[in-house]
Design an enzyme around this catalytic site. Sequence first.
Site, PDB file in Angstrom:
ATOM      1  CG  ASP A  14     -24.700-101.805  10.065  1.00 59.69           C
ATOM      2  OD1 ASP A  14     -25.367-102.729   9.828  1.00 59.69           O
ATOM      3  OD2 ASP A  14     -24.243-101.011   9.007  1.00 59.69           O
TER       4      ASP A  14
ATOM      5  CB  CYS B  70     -25.618 -98.794   6.935  1.00 61.49           C
ATOM      6  SG  CYS B  70     -24.011 -99.358   6.249  1.00 61.49           S
TER       7      CYS B  70
ATOM      8  CE  LYS C 210     -25.252-103.323   6.715  1.00 61.61           C
ATOM      9  NZ  LYS C 210     -24.081-102.472   6.407  1.00 61.61           N
TER      10      LYS C 210
ATOM     11  CG  HIS D 238     -15.422-100.929   8.917  1.00 61.41           C
ATOM     12  ND1 HIS D 238     -14.997-100.411   7.729  1.00 61.41           N
ATOM     13  CD2 HIS D 238     -16.917-101.299   8.614  1.00 61.41           C
ATOM     14  CE1 HIS D 238     -16.015-100.584   6.847  1.00 61.41           C
ATOM     15  NE2 HIS D 238     -17.072-101.077   7.287  1.00 61.41           N
TER      16      HIS D 238
HETATM   17  C1  VGL Z   1     -21.318 -98.094   7.331  1.00 55.65           C
HETATM   18  C2  VGL Z   1     -19.386 -97.463   6.018  1.00 55.65           C
HETATM   19  C3  VGL Z   1     -18.998 -98.484   5.920  1.00 55.65           C
HETATM   20  C4  VGL Z   1     -22.463 -97.903   8.051  1.00 55.65           C
HETATM   21  C5  VGL Z   1     -20.740 -99.458   7.212  1.00 55.65           C
HETATM   22  O1  VGL Z   1     -22.813 -98.759   8.852  1.00 55.65           O
HETATM   23  O2  VGL Z   1     -23.148 -96.812   7.627  1.00 55.65           O
HETATM   24  N1  VGL Z   1     -20.582 -97.097   6.582  1.00 55.65           N
HETATM   25  N2  VGL Z   1     -19.489 -99.540   6.316  1.00 55.65           N
HETATM   26 ZN    ZN Z   2     -18.814-101.564   6.067  1.00 59.02          ZN
END
Ligand code: VGL
Ligand code: ZN
Length: 204
Positions: free
Chosen positions: A8, A151, A106, A81
């Site tokens: 991410d 994540c 995802k 987000h």
């Molecule tokens: C994430 C919260 C919501 C991450 C993704 O990448 O850690 N955290 N979506």
């Molecule tokens: Zn997310």
Amino acid sequence: MTCLLLVDLQNDFMPGGALAVPLGNEVIGTANRLAADFDYVVASQDWHPSDHRSFASQHPGREPGDVIDLAGIEQVLWPDHCLQGSFGSEFHADLDRGQVDAVFRKGTDPQLDSYSAFFDNARRRSTGLLEHLATRGVKDLWLLGLASDYCVKFSALDAVSVGLRTHVVEDGCRGIDLSPGDVARAWDEMRAAGVEIVSEASVR
Ligand code: VGL
Ligand code: ZN
């Protein structure tokens, strides 16, 4: 075959982004340097529809940081987000995309969140990453990225649970720490599950 998973590394998780991870931008250099040393590099991409149920905006009266029950699972509510196709969902401009061999998206199911790059939080669906790695004979996986306490942690725990030797590059990760101590607890949890915690210098 050695494989590196970049978790991410997207604009919304960078300082100034919708779900900013403090100092998240600092790991891009680590990602680029390490990617050059690996046979194979994959990346996960948080990729939500605008009505995703993990968004506080979908729950009148709720705020980001609140915890609700979603499909029987505890769900932290987040600011909107990583909307599919938005700037926030794009990878950081400094990430060397040329070194990334495959991308796994995802969080596409509006009803379920997916912290892990392997399975959604209810473990109903695979993103395809596991099958992809199995086809290529990957037995050892290194991970880095954002966020350490979400994540990265869930991806590492899933990786261990499916039998991959799992190594997380600690200095290639940054965390959210919604409740102070979350990041420290995440490292403990990963270690206790059998994840090896390493540093960039020890890998290179
Ligand atoms: C994430 C919260 C919501 C991450 C993704 O990448 O850690 N955290 N979506
Ligand atoms: Zn997310």
